[in-house]
Write a protein that holds these residues in place. Structure first.
Motif, PDB file in Angstrom:
ATOM      1  N   ALA B 218       0.840  -1.204   0.000  1.00  0.00           N
ATOM      2  CA  ALA B 218       0.000   0.000   0.000  1.00  0.00           C
ATOM      3  C   ALA B 218       0.870   1.248   0.000  1.00  0.00           C
ATOM      4  CB  ALA B 218      -0.929   0.000   1.213  1.00  0.00           C
ATOM      5  N   ASN B 222       0.616   4.039  -2.892  1.00  0.00           N
ATOM      6  CA  ASN B 222       0.031   5.354  -2.631  1.00  0.00           C
ATOM      7  C   ASN B 222       0.296   5.765  -1.180  1.00  0.00           C
ATOM      8  OD1 ASN B 222      -1.582   7.562  -2.106  1.00  0.00           O
ATOM      9  ND2 ASN B 222      -3.367   6.766  -3.181  1.00  0.00           N
ATOM     10  N   HIS B 224      -0.087   8.669   0.233  1.00  0.00           N
ATOM     11  CA  HIS B 224      -1.125   9.519   0.836  1.00  0.00           C
ATOM     12  C   HIS B 224      -2.234   8.658   1.434  1.00  0.00           C
ATOM     13  CE1 HIS B 224       0.579  13.188  -0.726  1.00  0.00           C
ATOM     14  NE2 HIS B 224       0.710  12.601  -1.889  1.00  0.00           N
ATOM     15  N   ALA B 225      -2.679   7.675   0.642  1.00  0.00           N
ATOM     16  CA  ALA B 225      -3.758   6.823   1.127  1.00  0.00           C
ATOM     17  C   ALA B 225      -3.281   5.987   2.320  1.00  0.00           C
ATOM     18  CB  ALA B 225      -4.264   5.925   0.003  1.00  0.00           C
ATOM     19  N   ASN B 227      -1.114   6.832   4.545  1.00  0.00           N
ATOM     20  CA  ASN B 227      -1.104   7.760   5.667  1.00  0.00           C
ATOM     21  C   ASN B 227      -2.519   7.975   6.193  1.00  0.00           C
ATOM     22  OD1 ASN B 227       0.049   9.542   7.426  1.00  0.00           O
ATOM     23  ND2 ASN B 227      -0.003  11.266   5.990  1.00  0.00           N
ATOM     24  N   TYR B 228      -3.438   8.155   5.270  1.00  0.00           N
ATOM     25  CA  TYR B 228      -4.852   8.309   5.621  1.00  0.00           C
ATOM     26  C   TYR B 228      -5.347   7.076   6.378  1.00  0.00           C
ATOM     27  CZ  TYR B 228      -9.835   7.575   4.399  1.00  0.00           C
ATOM     28  OH  TYR B 228     -11.160   7.273   4.418  1.00  0.00           O
ATOM     29  N   ALA B 229      -4.840   5.901   5.983  1.00  0.00           N
ATOM     30  CA  ALA B 229      -5.270   4.658   6.619  1.00  0.00           C
ATOM     31  C   ALA B 229      -4.560   4.422   7.950  1.00  0.00           C
ATOM     32  CB  ALA B 229      -5.020   3.484   5.686  1.00  0.00           C
ATOM     33  N   GLY B 230      -3.693   5.354   8.338  1.00  0.00           N
ATOM     34  CA  GLY B 230      -3.023   5.228   9.634  1.00  0.00           C
ATOM     35  C   GLY B 230      -1.757   4.395   9.612  1.00  0.00           C
ATOM     36  N   MET B 231      -1.238   4.110   8.422  1.00  0.00           N
ATOM     37  CA  MET B 231       0.011   3.336   8.373  1.00  0.00           C
ATOM     38  C   MET B 231       1.185   4.265   8.591  1.00  0.00           C
ATOM     39  SD  MET B 231      -0.854   1.158   4.984  1.00  0.00           S
ATOM     40  CE  MET B 231      -2.406   0.298   4.812  1.00  0.00           C
TER      41      MET B 231
END
Ligand SMILES: Nc1ncnc2c1ncn2[C@@H]1O[C@H](COP(=O)(O)OP(=O)(O)OP(=O)(O)O)[C@@H](O)[C@H]1O
Ligand SMILES: [Mg+2]
Lengths: 510, 347
Positions: B218, B222, B224-225, B227-231
């Motif tokens: 992931a 991406n 950004h995504a 980061n958005y998902a909390g990784m």
């Protein structure tokens, strides 16, 4: 015999597991604005990509000015005078407007690119069509609305006679939409023809001459816009009656869920975008944030969800201080976030839609045990959500990239609501959705509220804000400058407030 | 319509065929007999158990460097530093293999572990610099290759030996060779291929079955995504590089504990790491694909040594390999040609 510039006859286009276009016919008259209407995933973008030479149809015939043609790549389309502005722009951020426009067909001086000439030509073209684009500006420095005009200029520069616009208004603010409509009318006056894809029936009624409707890949027919109305268009497209305003009972707000005090947030250039903002949202209410794009809404949401650092202030969720928590801890403490930019934040486009469904929960039971994933469990969940939220896709294994824009959005919304949050943040949740899907999403947001969730809705669509919110907070220049009751206000008043004028009667508080 | 997975298979296969055909044409142009040439190539491997074993020994490190590159690619990174990671892994394995006395069930794993750790450490540096400072991993990796070359030379001359160019052979307890296999084939066929195949499974399991792999991919696709998902994006970049370096370090161990059984100073790179890029590319960055492409590479490299018996210079094979890579890299051209063909059929 009618005078058609473009004729697409009995077009069929298949993708693995799905027939995206099944026997569709589209005939565009010279000098008209022709609307293409259909639900999310109906096959509109696919049909236009066929016309633009990006996809090869399995069956059917394309005629330009009555002559049968074979469009096997976009260069051929350009030569035939067909230009396309895609749903997602294709510009190079670090280049200037002029550089982007001439890319691939640069004016030459010997072997050198004649940049002066390019700038001059682009500027002339822009002035002629009233686009007001600065040819020397860098793409990364101009607004989305301007970038779209650059895309339009690009097609004109390449000599387009027919301009295809794929959902151009989905990314624009109401003001920008008005300006775009003026531009479209200018184009028509200059003898161009336009194919316009949009989900907004109002726009079709306002600017289009005729409208072709497709449903689930099949052509339903073409109607004269002057002889129809939004209700008929909607039922043609969905196959049932659509309600434009969602019914809801009065809100019964309870305890405070989210409390923001004195929040200040900077953007990446270190400019304060949110300035000492205070806002409370209670369980069982939908707070809508109205505001012109760029007044700090994005930064506000990013700060609440932990994606952006806060320079001052405090954020509490259910009495727990979440100000400095990382994204994951905030998510786990009960926040769901439907992001504004679904491609950048909301999805890993190269993952299957099934994998995307667990983007924030993949590491939790039952999806993961001892570090190993259970794809059976993940895909069971995905299948259930695809069913429940009517995500149109051949299977949960399809790459997220291959879903139509609206169906990507439905998948994200399903994922976020299904996590059962205390606070649901929805940023432009219905951008790019068809009227049927919008009705569905609005129902879902209200249902969440009725179950006692706090909902924060950010939208540029005043209709949506007025229709769905229980309380409207108007955001201007980084602050909430007024809070109004949607029942006691209207678009005009909101418009004025959003432009920064103060409310005389401060009585509408809460 | 071809699905993309089908293309992943078809393009490498077509590329190999085209490469071999082009090689034949070149042989013809220069007056050699391509049939005899390719026959000699084939016989060079399959005529004797000795050369078959040599081929396996060649394939083993290719698999591992191929995995190293492929793993990085799959997680959005370009580990061009496999070359240096091989070298430090090699020397670390030999160091443990020569300096310690221990029973085989401890000594050999320990030596392998040392190689893996050394490779991982070497990859950690570009990883952490990329994660924290955004420095591109390619630049740092290339520099790390040179540092590895000179440091390992220094270690061999000044620490592992007393001013020698070659170290002692590793102790039998740390060696991958095995008397039974040596007796059977008369070659230095060693057990490294088991390690390599095990790592193939490890890579597949990590990427396709674990939550770690889900995160790493992931982040590669991406950030950004993710980061958005909390990784934790930065941490994941470092972990990807560590795992990639680990595979490359083990490739070094294959040489140090197996094929050569010692370490020696180098004036230039071994090319194992660089060839790994080609192996990964041809293998479609898939662990099982890497086994196939590494096998082809090993086969071509060993078999080509025999081509001189047919009077054909073995450099021809280098050209063939280069062409195969070129065809794979320009896969989209093949894809386009196939689609044109398909369209032609329909009419
Ligand atoms: N490249 C592709 N590969 C596989 N399937 C695809 C691809 N592109 C589109 N599809 C499928 O074809 C169907 C039609 O998609 P299309 O993008 O044309 O819809 P649309 O009408 O533009 O929808 P929206 O209004 O949501 O943008 C969808 O089911 C989609 O999943
Ligand atoms: Mg579309």
């Amino acid at each position: 015999m009618e005078n058609y510039v473009i004729e697409m006859l009995n077009i069929r286009k298949e993708f693995p597991g799905i027939v995206a276009n099944d026997n569709i016919t589209l005939q565009v008259k010279k000098g008209e604005i022709h609307a293409l209407l259909g639900e999310n995933g109906a096959g509109k973008s696919t049909l236009m990509n066929v016309l633009f030479g990006l996809y090869q149809p399995e069956k059917g015939e394309i005629r330009v000015d009555g002559k049968k043609v074979e469009i096997n790549d976009p260069n051929v389309a350009n030569r035939l005078g067909i230009g396309m502005v895609h749903q997602h722009f294709m510009l190079i951020d670090t280049f200037t407007v002029a550089q982007n426009i001439v890319l691939g067909s640069e004016p030459k001086k010997g072997i050198k690119i004649d940049m002066k000439k390019a700038v001059r030509e682009v500027q002339e073209l822009s002035d002629r069509y009233g686009l007001q684009v600065d040819a020397t500006a860098k793409i990364s420095d101009i607004s989305v609305g301007m970038q779209q005009r650059v895309e339009i200029l690009k097609t004109l520069y390449r000599g387009a006679n027919v301009v295809i616009l794929d959902e151009p208004t989905a990314v624009l603010t109401p003001q920008e939409i008005k300006e775009l409509i003026v531009i479209l009318k200018t184009l028509i006056k200059e003898g161009k023809s336009i194919i316009l894809i949009t989900h907004k029936l109002k726009e079709i009624m306002e600017v289009c001459d005729r409208c072709t409707v497709i449903r689930k890949g099949q052509g339903i027919g073409t109607v004269e816009v002057s002889e129809t109305n939004p209700n008929d268009l909607a039922s043609l497209m969905v196959g049932r009656e659509i309600r434009f305003s969602t019914e809801k009972k009065p809100a019964e707000p309870k305890e405070t869920i989210l409390s923001i005090e004195g929040l200040t947030v900077q953007d990446s250039r270190h400019v304060d975008m949110v300035k000492e903002l205070d806002l409370d949202i209670r369980a069982g209410e939908i707070v809508g944030i109205a505001g012109v794009d760029g007044n700090g809404q994005t930064e506000l949401i990013e700060a609440i969800t932990g994606l952006r650092k806060k320079s001052a202030g405090k954020v509490t969720l259910k009495n727990q201080d979440i100000t400095n928590m990382p994204v994951r801890a905030i998510t786990e403490s009960g926040v769901s976030h439907i992001p504004q930019d679904r491609h950048k934040l909301g999805l890993v486009l190269d993952y299957s839609i099934g994998e995307n469904i667990v983007l924030q929960t993949y590491y939790q039971k039952p999806y993961s045990t001892g570090g190993f994933l259970s794809f059976k469990r993940i895909f069971d969940k995905a299948k259930a959500l695809i069913e429940e939220y009517d995500v149109r896709t051949p299977s949960h294994l399809s790459k997220a990239r291959t879903l139509s824009g609206g169906n990507q959005q439905k998948a994200i919304i399903g994922r976020e609501i299904d996590r059962n949050p205390d606070l649901l943040i929805a940023a432009q949740p219905t951008r790019g959705l068809d009227v049927g899907a919008i009705e569905f999403i609005h129902k879902r947001l209200i249902e969440q509220r009725d179950q006692g969730k706090a909902v924060l809705l950010v939208s540029f669509e005043l209709d949506e804000i007025l229709n769905v919110s229980d309380r409207i907070a108007v955001m201007f220049d980084g602050k909430i400058i007024a809070t109004v009751n949607p029942k006691e206000t209207n678009e005009q008043e909101l418009g004025l407030l959003m432009a920064g004028s103060k409310l005389e009667k401060e009585g509408a508080q809460n | 319509m071809f699905s993309s997975t089908k293309f992943n298979f078809i393009i490498p296969i077509i590329s190999v065929i085209l490469g071999l055909v082009a090689g034949a044409i070149i042989m013809l142009i220069f007056g050699y007999n391509p049939i005899l040439g390719y026959q000699a190539l084939w016989n060079g491997v399959f005529d004797s158990p000795f050369f078959m074993s040599e081929t396996v020994n060649r394939i083993t490190p290719y698999i591992l460097t191929g995995l190293a590159i492929a793993f990085a690619f799959r997680t959005g990174l370009f580990n061009i530093g496999a070359e240096g990671q091989v070298l430090v892994g090699w020397v670390a394995a030999v160091w443990v293999g020569t300096a310690i006395d221990a029973p085989a069930f401890i000594h050999l794993p320990l030596a392998l572990l040392a190689a893996a750790a050394a490779g991982a450490l070497w990859a950690f540096i570009p990883g952490i610099l990329k994660a924290k400072l955004g420095v591109h991993e390619v630049i740092v990796s290339i520099m790390m290759n040179y540092i590895a070359l000179h440091i390992t030379n220094y270690l061999i001359r000044s620490v592992l030996t007393d001013n020698q160019e070659t170290t002692e052979p590793v102790k039998q307890t740390a060696s991958l060779t095995n008397d039974f296999l040596i007796g059977l084939t008369g070659s230095r066929l060693h057990l490294g291929f088991i390690v390599a195949l095990l790592m193939v499974l490890v890579m597949w399991v990590i990427l396709e079955r674990t939550k770690l792999g889900y995160e790493l991919k992931a982040v590669g696709y991406n950030q950004h995504a993710s980061n958005y998902a909390g990784m934790k994006v930065e941490r994941n970049i470092v972990i990807s590089m560590l795992i990639s370096g680990l595979f490359a370090g083990l490739a070094g161990a294959m040489q140090g504990l197996g094929s050569f059984g010692n370490a020696f100073t180098n004036t230039a790179f071994s090319n194992l790491g660089f060839d790994g890029i080609a192996v990964a590319l041809l293998g479609g960055n898939n662990p099982f694909g890497v086994v196939l492409s590494a096998s082809l590479f090993g086969f071509l490299k060993v078999g080509s040594l025999n081509m001189s018996t047919a009077g054909v210079p073995n450099e021809i094979i280098e050209i063939v390999i280069a062409l195969i890579i070129l065809f794979v890299a320009s896969g989209f051209i093949i894809r386009w040609a196939l689609l044109q063909l398909k369209k032609g059929e329909k009419k």
